[in-house]
Design a protein around this motif. Structure first.
Motif, short mmCIF file in Angstrom:
data_model
loop_
_atom_site.label_atom_id
_atom_site.label_comp_id
_atom_site.label_asym_id
_atom_site.label_seq_id
_atom_site.Cartn_x
_atom_site.Cartn_y
_atom_site.Cartn_z
N GLU A 104 64.98 64.38 31.69
CA GLU A 104 65.22 63.12 32.39
C GLU A 104 64.01 62.19 32.31
O GLU A 104 64.15 60.98 32.47
CB GLU A 104 65.57 63.40 33.85
CG GLU A 104 66.91 64.11 34.05
CD GLU A 104 68.08 63.26 33.60
OE1 GLU A 104 67.96 62.01 33.66
OE2 GLU A 104 69.10 63.84 33.18
N LYS A 105 62.83 62.75 32.09
CA LYS A 105 61.62 61.94 32.02
C LYS A 105 61.39 61.33 30.64
O LYS A 105 60.47 60.55 30.45
CB LYS A 105 60.41 62.79 32.40
CG LYS A 105 60.45 63.32 33.83
CD LYS A 105 59.23 64.15 34.14
CE LYS A 105 59.28 64.70 35.57
NZ LYS A 105 58.09 65.54 35.88
N VAL A 106 62.23 61.71 29.67
CA VAL A 106 62.10 61.20 28.31
C VAL A 106 63.12 60.09 28.12
O VAL A 106 64.31 60.24 28.44
CB VAL A 106 62.32 62.33 27.28
CG1 VAL A 106 62.23 61.77 25.86
CG2 VAL A 106 61.30 63.43 27.50
N GLN B 234 61.03 46.78 26.39
CA GLN B 234 60.03 46.89 27.44
C GLN B 234 60.66 46.74 28.82
O GLN B 234 60.31 47.46 29.77
CB GLN B 234 58.93 45.83 27.25
CG GLN B 234 58.03 46.07 26.04
CD GLN B 234 58.72 45.69 24.73
OE1 GLN B 234 59.77 45.03 24.74
NE2 GLN B 234 58.11 46.09 23.60
N ARG B 235 61.63 45.82 28.94
CA ARG B 235 62.28 45.63 30.23
C ARG B 235 63.12 46.85 30.62
O ARG B 235 63.13 47.28 31.78
CB ARG B 235 63.16 44.39 30.18
CG ARG B 235 62.38 43.08 30.05
CD ARG B 235 63.34 41.90 29.94
NE ARG B 235 62.60 40.63 29.83
CZ ARG B 235 63.18 39.45 29.65
NH1 ARG B 235 64.52 39.37 29.58
NH2 ARG B 235 62.44 38.35 29.56
N VAL B 236 63.84 47.43 29.63
CA VAL B 236 64.65 48.61 29.94
C VAL B 236 63.75 49.78 30.32
O VAL B 236 64.03 50.53 31.27
CB VAL B 236 65.54 48.96 28.72
CG1 VAL B 236 66.30 50.26 28.99
CG2 VAL B 236 66.52 47.84 28.43
N GLU B 237 62.66 49.97 29.59
CA GLU B 237 61.75 51.07 29.89
C GLU B 237 61.14 50.90 31.28
O GLU B 237 61.02 51.87 32.05
CB GLU B 237 60.65 51.12 28.84
CG GLU B 237 59.67 52.27 29.04
CD GLU B 237 58.64 52.35 27.92
OE1 GLU B 237 57.77 53.24 27.99
OE2 GLU B 237 58.72 51.51 27.00
N ALA B 238 60.76 49.68 31.65
CA ALA B 238 60.19 49.45 32.98
C ALA B 238 61.22 49.70 34.07
O ALA B 238 60.90 50.26 35.13
CB ALA B 238 59.66 48.02 33.06
#
Length: 339
Positions: free
Chosen positions: A53-55, A75-79
């Motif tokens: 889940e952390k990946v 970048q927005r999705v990752e944040a």
């Protein structure tokens, strides 16, 4: 005895009362029984799932970014997903797409596992020609295919004979049967009756039914017999009008129908009495099967009635004995009171 050796090794270790001696969850996951044909999604431990889940799933991120109205970037999705900051709708969209992807993967893995299990699973029971008792072992796949082809050919022969017999002169021919739907699973069928009684009791009732019908039989083994039954003259005369070949060359020779009866074990505590024609007319075969089934039903009903009568008699005897004891106790009480 119906469990495998690996399951008999695992189950007692799971039922140990002492928690210090009981097998642990990681040890269960490493047991050979648990590892046998294990689906792919069960290979992951809870710790591995938590790490997963952390990946960030890059393929899912690309699908989220491909949605025009979201105007999202990587970048927005990752944040939003990893740091829980920014736009919440990006995280919701990411989780929905990821769940759908994993569901499809699990469904595909389960389907592949089921296909593999179905390919290696033996049929429910073996052929009567190679079985001496209620079957507990499977049949090799090649032999199973050959058996199925033989049964299908025999069914087609009986169906053709029934169709020829039913087409009397001057009557309309029956409509052709609808062809099976393409890709549909062909339904397996058999002529027989099922019972939950003990095999010895079932065979005893079979012998009684055959004796009532006047059949002659030969015992091949404990659960397989061959018998023959003489067709009555009335049945021959009723069919002589459209099938003269039923009578012998002299016109009065006796006609016999020969069948084989085999008792199979299809499930735990469920047995199947299978009927198979070895010689004779298919009409006579169906008639004999119907009469045997009728006799077995009558015997079963009589057995139930006798059991109910025995229970009622036992209850009446218990009630009478209880009344007698009460009367004796009252007599003793009266005698003590008078004394």
């Amino acid at each position: 005895s119906h469990l495998s050796s690996l399951s008999r090794d695992l189950i007692p270790r799971m039922l140990v009362v002492d928690p210090m001696k009981r097998i642990t969850i990681p040890e269960i996951r490493q047991h050979p029984w648990f590892q046998h044909k294990l689906p792919q999604y069960l290979h992951f431990t809870p710790d591995m799932l938590e790490q997963q889940e952390k990946v960030l799933d890059l393929e899912t991120v690309e699908e989220v970014c491909a949605i025009p109205r979201l105007n999202a970037t990587r970048q927005r999705v990752e944040a939003s997903v990893m740091h829980k900051t920014g736009r919440a709708e990006l995280r919701v969209c990411y989780e929905l797409i990821l769940d759908s992807k994993r569901s499809r993967q699990r469904a595909a893995e389960v389907a592949m596992a089921q296909q593999a299990a179905a390919a290696s699973t033996p049929p429910a029971f073996t052929s009567s020609s190679g079985s001496s008792s209620p079957s507990q072992h499977g049949t090799p796949p090649a032999l199973a295919i050959q058996m199925q082809a033989q049964h299908q050919h025999r069914a087609e022969q009986v169906s053709a004979a029934l169709t020829r017999g039913a087409s009397a002169p001057g009557s309309a021919a029956p409509p052709p049967a609808a062809p099976p739907q393409g890709g549909g699973r062909r339904r397996r069928w058999y002529l027989g009756i099922q019972s939950k009684k003990e095999p010895a009791h079932v065979m005893t009732e079979v012998y009684k039914a055959l004796q009532q019908l006047g059949c002659e039989w030969r015992i091949l083994d404990s659960y397989r017999i061959k018998c023959r039954w003489r067709v009555s003259t009335d049945m021959n005369s009723q069919r002589r009008g459209f099938n003269p070949n039923l009578m012998g060359a002299g016109g009065g020779a006796p006609i016999w129908i020969k069948i084989s009866l085999t008792l199979y074990k299809v499930q735990a505590s469920i047995y199947l009495l299978d009927f198979q024609k070895t010689d004779g007319n298919p009409f006579d075969f169906m008639t004999l099967c119907a009469r045997i089934i009728t006799e077995l039903k009558a015997l079963s009903q009589a057995s139930r009635q006798s059991q109910q009568l025995a229970q009622q008699q036992a209850q009446m005897q218990a009630a009478q004995q209880q009344q007698l004891q009460q009367a004796q106790m009252q007599a003793q009480a009266q005698a003590q009171a008078q004394a």
